[in-house]
Design an enzyme around this catalytic site. Structure first.
Site, short mmCIF file in Angstrom:
data_model
loop_
_atom_site.label_atom_id
_atom_site.label_comp_id
_atom_site.label_asym_id
_atom_site.label_seq_id
_atom_site.Cartn_x
_atom_site.Cartn_y
_atom_site.Cartn_z
N GLU A 9 0.80 -1.22 0.00
CA GLU A 9 0.00 0.00 0.00
C GLU A 9 0.83 1.27 0.00
O GLU A 9 0.58 2.20 -0.72
CB GLU A 9 -0.88 0.07 1.26
CG GLU A 9 -2.22 -0.55 1.10
CD GLU A 9 -2.46 -1.51 2.22
OE1 GLU A 9 -1.54 -2.29 2.53
OE2 GLU A 9 -3.55 -1.46 2.79
N ASP A 82 -1.82 -4.76 3.26
CA ASP A 82 -1.96 -5.07 4.69
C ASP A 82 -2.80 -6.32 4.95
O ASP A 82 -3.76 -6.59 4.23
CB ASP A 82 -2.58 -3.88 5.44
CG ASP A 82 -1.59 -2.73 5.58
OD1 ASP A 82 -0.40 -2.93 5.30
OD2 ASP A 82 -2.02 -1.63 5.97
N ASP A 84 -5.38 -7.45 6.38
CA ASP A 84 -6.73 -7.35 6.97
C ASP A 84 -7.74 -7.09 5.86
O ASP A 84 -7.39 -7.16 4.67
CB ASP A 84 -6.78 -6.29 8.07
CG ASP A 84 -6.44 -4.90 7.55
OD1 ASP A 84 -6.35 -4.72 6.32
OD2 ASP A 84 -6.27 -3.99 8.37
N GLU A 86 -9.31 -4.41 4.69
CA GLU A 86 -9.05 -3.32 3.74
C GLU A 86 -7.92 -3.72 2.79
O GLU A 86 -8.00 -3.51 1.58
CB GLU A 86 -8.69 -2.03 4.48
CG GLU A 86 -9.82 -1.46 5.33
CD GLU A 86 -11.11 -1.23 4.57
OE1 GLU A 86 -11.04 -0.71 3.43
OE2 GLU A 86 -12.20 -1.57 5.09
N TYR A 306 1.91 -5.90 12.97
CA TYR A 306 0.78 -5.16 12.39
C TYR A 306 -0.12 -4.60 13.48
O TYR A 306 -0.47 -5.29 14.44
CB TYR A 306 -0.01 -6.09 11.45
CG TYR A 306 -1.02 -5.33 10.62
CD1 TYR A 306 -0.61 -4.25 9.85
CD2 TYR A 306 -2.36 -5.69 10.62
CE1 TYR A 306 -1.52 -3.54 9.09
CE2 TYR A 306 -3.28 -4.99 9.84
CZ TYR A 306 -2.85 -3.91 9.09
OH TYR A 306 -3.76 -3.21 8.34
N ARG A 308 -3.24 -3.35 13.43
CA ARG A 308 -4.70 -3.52 13.49
C ARG A 308 -5.00 -4.98 13.79
O ARG A 308 -4.96 -5.83 12.91
CB ARG A 308 -5.36 -3.10 12.18
CG ARG A 308 -5.24 -1.62 11.94
CD ARG A 308 -6.11 -1.13 10.80
NE ARG A 308 -5.73 0.24 10.47
CZ ARG A 308 -4.85 0.57 9.52
NH1 ARG A 308 -4.31 -0.37 8.78
NH2 ARG A 308 -4.55 1.82 9.31
N HIS A 352 -3.81 -13.39 13.33
CA HIS A 352 -3.03 -12.23 13.72
C HIS A 352 -2.32 -12.47 15.04
O HIS A 352 -2.62 -13.39 15.76
CB HIS A 352 -3.93 -11.01 13.84
CG HIS A 352 -4.32 -10.43 12.53
ND1 HIS A 352 -4.86 -9.19 12.39
CD2 HIS A 352 -4.23 -10.93 11.27
CE1 HIS A 352 -5.10 -8.94 11.12
NE2 HIS A 352 -4.74 -9.99 10.42
#
Ligand SMILES: [Zn+2]
Length: 680
Positions: A9, A82, A84, A86, A306, A308, A352
């Site tokens: 990203e 990333d 997740d 999104e 990470y 989130r 995660h």
């Protein structure tokens, strides 16, 4: 030309990874999302299973062209956005652009960005995950349906330009309800009575009245009145007063365990308590630490995993490393026999990990010169929290002593730390400090010992209303109610504060504006389920199920949409019209006795006479602690000369004709109307 293309990203992440991969790889950033729903229309095909009408985000054509070109020349394409929802959506959108069917298209999940982690992830690439993508899509479409269909209703009924959001509206409701609880709250007086006592051994100490006439003084069901305190003091200082005698002494060993390593919400809460960072600031800094920081000769390294995540899981390798670090730095008695394991919330994604340093060998001191102040503060917090989570409990000796004076019972609790354990490194902060945490140092006392009374300390108190939420405590409240997810807490907060529904008081606590109250009341009346916490929590669970492949996203949306559509139709007819008319108050206009109403201008809310346009009287106002309107006295003096008055009155007439006050664009309505009222 490089054989392999890796897409991430952010440019920062691209830069860090590029260093690790060498000549065989080209690394390209997408710079966030490349496709989204159109801004100008709903962009969801309601006739065809909520099909989203994605379009390339303005300005992203260049990025996409560059990626397409690079992809054509590469043998392997790795989508390393990333790990997740999104990130998965971005990966899918890019895959569609470069041809989702092309061979050698891989998804790579980077939970941490270090040379080893990146190499390992590339050696074990995954497939694109349709379930995760559809969960993101379902949320995007849900939020779009709610936002783009309720907002126009609010423009028509309340004020142009305001909006409603699915989760934001629930957060607003929680804030408004708390404010009303505070307004309904009536403070009650109560008293405490401390006696300073001295025994055979020093030092003197204070004990508090614990029960009076056989009733426990708990400041809730039984509050001491001043008259009771006075009569107790009189009785215990009289000539024939009973002595203070040490009664039961109870000694107990108490253990306190460390907090688990950080998940997103806890990191935001703790950074707010200790560093006074807003959740969005915390996330911005954490993102930087995750994506990589230049460490001199070592190059750029991602310093944390990470950011989130709602999982407290820690990899075995990280546990081994931290246990070694603790032993070497603090000694073997600070290493628990077995690693501490923590349990994640039910909804957590166990793929995660918790937020932790990518290596505890990079302690904050050793890299402090490469970080700015905020980065170092946040890294230190994450580092210490993680290290302490793998340390043993702290051990206290707690002594509770009862002291009798005739019928009156006093009590004192003393606590001595025997072993500091994890507290050596880190202790979690508290939101509302309580005064009960008494850590008195007690002298040696024996049962039956007679104590000498030195002095009484009667003290007046008042019960406190429930506190307003801070951004951090609101996130905690949302989380406890099952609302929001690691990727959404910070954006919920920003959008709530940006929408003029909520502002922050002097101590940065969230307070609803009048506009926030009225919008909330209208939404609660028209969409009782949408703005209900249980319903919203259930929606989050359904999205989690879509992600796990246990639920179909279109079915989930259908179940939501048909009752929503019905409510929407009813609301168009039934929602009361606030715009123009304003919100009634019990204040009268001093010029003509008309009712003053609250109106919402571009620059906030103000009071206006309901006889507008015949009467242009307006007032600025605030609210007191009970929510009552307090009028601010007018500050603008009337024009002094006749010609100035004439010019002003012509101008005012022009403004009045041009638009209704609450809609006049770009003009300070409250100020204009106040001035114009003064001229007449
Ligand atoms: Zn009036």
């Amino acid at each position: 030309m490089a054989k392999n293309l890796l897409i991430v990203e952010s440019p920062a992440k691209a830069k860090t990874i590029k260093r690790y991969l060498g000549a065989g790889f080209q690394v390209a950033p997408s710079v966030g999302h490349v496709m989204d729903l159109p801004k100008s229309k709903l962009g969801v095909d309601l006739e065809h299973d909520f099909l989203p009408e994605y379009e390339i985000i303005k300005g992203k054509n260049k990025v996409i062209d560059a990626i397409k070109k690079a992809a054509k020349q590469s043998e392997n394409v790795y989508l390393a956005t990333d790990p997740d929802r999104e990130g998965e959506a971005i990966a899918w959108h890019i895959a569609e652009q470069i041809g989702a069917k092309r061979p050698n298209l891989h998804r790579v999940l980077l939970h941490e960005i270090t040379p080893t982690a990146v190499r390992q992830a590339l050696a074990n690439p995954a497939e694109l995950n349709r379930n995760v993508y559809e969960a993101q899509q379902a949320r995007r479409v849900l939020d779009r349906l709610v936002g783009y269909q309720i907002s126009p209703l609010l423009w028509e009924k309340v004020r142009r330009g305001i909006s409603a959001g699915r989760v934001q509206s629930v957060a607003l409701r929680i804030i408004v309800e708390r404010e009303r609880e505070r307004e309904a709250f009536r403070a009650e007086e109560y008293w405490t009575l401390d006696a300073k006592l001295e025994g055979r051994n020093p030092p003197p100490f204070k004990a508090r009245l614990f029960s009076h006439a056989g009733r426990r003084v708990d400041n809730k069901n039984y509050k001491l009145a001043r008259s009771e305190v006075d009569s107790i003091v009189a009785a215990l200082t009289a000539k024939d007063a009973p002595p203070f005698v040490v009664g039961k002494i109870e000694r107990k060993e108490v253990r306190r365990s460390p907090a688990p390593p950080f998940i997103t919400s806890r990191l935001q809460q703790e950074a707010s308590r200790r560093l006074y960072f807003s959740p969005s600031r915390t996330m911005k800094i954490a993102q930087k630490l995750y994506e990589g920081v230049e460490l001199g000769d070592q190059g750029a390294v991602g310093l944390i995993t990470y950011m989130r995540t709602d999982s407290v899981r820690v990899s075995d390798q990280a546990i081994n490393e931290v246990r070694g670090y603790i032993e070497q730095r603090y000694g073997a008695n600070y290493v628990p026999e077995k690693p501490n394991y923590y349990r994640s919330a039910k909804s957590a994604q166990e793929a995660h990990e918790a937020i932790r340093p990518t290596s505890v060998l990079r302690d904050p001191e050793s890299i402090s010169r490469y970080l700015d102040r905020d980065e170092l503060a946040l890294y230190t917090l994450i580092f210490n929290r993680f290290v302490s989570s793998q340390m043993p409990p702290a051990v206290f000796d707690r002594t509770t002593v009862d002291i009798m004076a005739g019928e009156e019972q006093f009590r004192v609790t003393g606590q001595v730390m025997k072993f500091d354990g994890f507290i050596r490194v880190y202790l979690e902060g508290v939101d509302e400090p309580s005064e009960d945490e008494d850590q008195a140092q007690l002298p040696q006392l024996a049962e039956g010992e007679i104590l000498r009374l030195l002095e009484f300390y009667p003290e007046q108190h008042f019960t406190q209303p429930p506190p307003r939420f801070t951004q951090a405590t609101l996130i905690k409240e949302l989380e406890e109610n099952g609302i929001g997810r690691p990727s959404t807490y910070a954006s919920i907060m920003s959008s709530i504060l940006n929408r003029e529904y909520v502002d922050e008081d002097e101590s940065k606590r969230l307070r609803p504006t009048s506009l926030g109250r009225i919008v909330n009341d209208l939404l609660v009346a028209a969409f009782p389920d949408i703005v209900e916490t249980g319903f919203t929590a259930h929606m989050e669970e359904e999205l989690d199920q879509v992600e796990e492949g246990k639920e179909n996203w279109v079915k989930t949306l259908r179940r939501f949409y048909s009752p929503f559509k019905k409510r929407l139709g009813e609301a168009r007819k039934k929602m009361p019209q606030v715009k123009g008319k304003g919100v009634p108050t019990d204040i009268k206009c001093e010029l003509d006795g008309g009712d003053m109403v609250i109106k919402f201008g571009r620059n906030g809310e103000f009071l206006a006479c309901s006889n507008y346009p015949q009467c242009g009287n307006t007032k600025e106002f605030t609210r007191d602690d009970q929510g009552n309107i307090v009028i601010k006295e007018s500050v603008a003096p009337p024009a002094r000369t006749k010609s100035a008055r004439n010019a002003a009155s012509r101008w005012c007439a022009g403004v009045r004709d041009s638009a209704s006050f609450s809609d006049a664009p770009g003009i300070q309505n409250a100020t204009i109307s106040r001035r114009c009222a003064a001229i007449r």
